[in-house]
Design a protein around this motif. Structure first.
Motif, mmCIF file in Angstrom:
data_model
loop_
_atom_site.group_PDB
_atom_site.id
_atom_site.type_symbol
_atom_site.label_atom_id
_atom_site.label_comp_id
_atom_site.label_asym_id
_atom_site.label_seq_id
_atom_site.Cartn_x
_atom_site.Cartn_y
_atom_site.Cartn_z
ATOM 1 N N VAL A 1 -65.172 17.552 -6.041
ATOM 2 C CA VAL A 1 -65.164 16.601 -7.149
ATOM 3 C C VAL A 1 -64.189 17.070 -8.226
ATOM 4 C CG1 VAL A 1 -67.008 17.681 -8.511
ATOM 5 C CG2 VAL A 1 -66.660 15.199 -8.635
ATOM 6 N N ILE A 2 -63.587 16.123 -8.936
ATOM 7 C CA ILE A 2 -62.703 16.437 -10.059
ATOM 8 C C ILE A 2 -63.408 16.008 -11.339
ATOM 9 C CG2 ILE A 2 -60.470 16.016 -11.136
ATOM 10 C CD1 ILE A 2 -59.376 15.426 -8.328
ATOM 11 N N ASN A 3 -63.809 16.980 -12.139
ATOM 12 C CA ASN A 3 -64.471 16.724 -13.418
ATOM 13 C C ASN A 3 -63.422 16.717 -14.525
ATOM 14 O OD1 ASN A 3 -67.260 16.664 -12.560
ATOM 15 N ND2 ASN A 3 -67.206 18.880 -12.363
ATOM 16 N N SER B 1 -50.896 14.703 -21.508
ATOM 17 C CA SER B 1 -52.065 14.972 -22.373
ATOM 18 C C SER B 1 -53.221 15.662 -21.658
ATOM 19 C CB SER B 1 -52.564 13.680 -23.033
ATOM 20 O OG SER B 1 -51.616 13.179 -23.942
ATOM 21 N N LEU B 2 -52.918 16.414 -20.604
ATOM 22 C CA LEU B 2 -53.964 17.136 -19.889
ATOM 23 C C LEU B 2 -53.755 18.642 -20.019
ATOM 24 C CD1 LEU B 2 -54.399 15.293 -16.454
ATOM 25 C CD2 LEU B 2 -55.806 15.073 -18.512
ATOM 26 N N SER B 3 -54.860 19.367 -19.937
ATOM 27 C CA SER B 3 -54.802 20.818 -19.754
ATOM 28 C C SER B 3 -55.687 21.169 -18.571
ATOM 29 C CB SER B 3 -55.270 21.557 -21.013
ATOM 30 O OG SER B 3 -56.630 21.274 -21.293
ATOM 31 N N PHE B 4 -55.283 22.190 -17.830
ATOM 32 C CA PHE B 4 -56.049 22.641 -16.672
ATOM 33 C C PHE B 4 -55.529 23.996 -16.240
ATOM 34 C CE2 PHE B 4 -52.592 19.897 -15.280
ATOM 35 C CZ PHE B 4 -51.967 20.633 -14.284
ATOM 36 N N LEU B 5 -56.321 24.685 -15.427
ATOM 37 C CA LEU B 5 -55.888 25.955 -14.853
ATOM 38 C C LEU B 5 -55.308 25.680 -13.475
ATOM 39 C CD1 LEU B 5 -58.903 28.278 -15.788
ATOM 40 C CD2 LEU B 5 -56.747 27.980 -17.024
ATOM 41 N N ASP C 1 -51.636 16.899 -4.766
ATOM 42 C CA ASP C 1 -52.195 17.656 -5.885
ATOM 43 C C ASP C 1 -52.195 16.764 -7.126
ATOM 44 O OD1 ASP C 1 -53.059 19.448 -7.715
ATOM 45 O OD2 ASP C 1 -51.266 20.696 -7.702
ATOM 46 N N PRO C 2 -53.313 16.070 -7.388
ATOM 47 C CA PRO C 2 -53.327 15.153 -8.544
ATOM 48 C C PRO C 2 -53.154 15.868 -9.874
ATOM 49 C CG PRO C 2 -55.527 15.379 -7.590
ATOM 50 C CD PRO C 2 -54.585 16.058 -6.653
ATOM 51 N N LEU C 3 -53.505 17.146 -9.933
ATOM 52 C CA LEU C 3 -53.274 17.936 -11.144
ATOM 53 C C LEU C 3 -51.953 18.688 -10.997
ATOM 54 C CD1 LEU C 3 -56.867 19.316 -11.806
ATOM 55 C CD2 LEU C 3 -55.651 17.548 -13.091
ATOM 56 N N ASN D 1 -52.201 8.660 -9.863
ATOM 57 C CA ASN D 1 -51.601 9.860 -9.265
ATOM 58 C C ASN D 1 -52.517 10.531 -8.246
ATOM 59 O OD1 ASN D 1 -49.315 11.720 -9.347
ATOM 60 N ND2 ASN D 1 -50.725 13.209 -10.219
ATOM 61 N N ILE D 2 -53.724 9.996 -8.083
ATOM 62 C CA ILE D 2 -54.755 10.679 -7.295
ATOM 63 C C ILE D 2 -54.400 10.765 -5.819
ATOM 64 C CG2 ILE D 2 -56.192 8.681 -6.679
ATOM 65 C CD1 ILE D 2 -57.584 11.981 -8.014
#
Length: 202
Positions: free
Chosen positions: A98-100, A183-187, A175-177, A170-171
């Motif tokens: 899942v993508i939270n 405007s996103l942040s992620f590791l 790699d959607p991320l 983009n999903i």
């Protein structure tokens, strides 16, 4: 990821409120996300938008109900922050794929400061020819939050409507991320913080 009308991607929404006199506030923030996505996605029929979740209840039945969603958007406020984080963690345990995505006023934002050289503010020209002060972004607080809550896959900074629509569009990428959504942040996979450029306001 293969997404089509026969195999729609399930999208969940969480905006938990408190009950008052047997009434709840409408989960307007997440409804705006859904409305924008349904209007602007090229193929909205490829997505199944689940009923928004706004009643505060036990984590187990709540997480079970959302465990089949592929993407879950959380509207993150002071009054539901601990609940959201506990829920996201439990859902991730049930469904690691899942993508939270968290957004809202309780998501820590980047600290911005005007750049100065020798005590003078540095300016830059914008695409439309205007002049504005240069602002540097300091991500330490955001990075610490992501590392403390690794079950949160991404955080949205600022208005979420167009960002969430872009993310869903983009999903289907491997790699959607991937940094393509603003405007996103992620590791990333190496545990390094990625912060994408801020989207313009609607």
């Amino acid at each position: 990821m293969k997404v089509n009308a026969r195999n729609p991607l399930k999208v969940g929404f969480v905006q938990v409120n408190f009950e008052r006199d047997n009434q709840y506030f409408m989960p307007l923030s997440v409804l705006y996300l859904q409305a924008r996505a349904q209007k602007h996605l090229k193929h909205p029929e490829n997505f199944e938008f689940l009923m928004p979740n706004f009643r505060r209840e036990d984590i187990e039945p709540f997480s079970e109900r959302l465990s089949e969603a592929k993407v879950i958007a959380y509207s993150h406020y002071t009054w539901n922050a601990n609940f959201n984080l506990a829920l996201a963690k439990r859902i991730k345990e049930r469904n690691p794929s899942v993508i939270n995505i968290f957004g809202g006023p309780h998501v820590p934002d980047l600290i911005e400061r005007q750049r100065q050289v020798n005590g003078k503010v540095v300016f830059e020209k914008t695409d439309d020819g205007r002049t504005r002060p240069v602002r540097d972004r300091f991500p330490e607080r955001v990075e610490a939050w992501h590392k403390k809550h690794p079950y949160v896959d991404a955080a949205c900074h600022g208005e979420g409507e167009q960002v969430f629509t872009r993310f869903l569009a983009n999903i289907t990428n491997e790699d959607p991320l991937s940094g393509l959504v603003p405007s996103l942040s992620f590791l990333n996979y190496d545990g390094q913080l990625v912060v994408t450029p801020k989207a313009g306001r609607i």
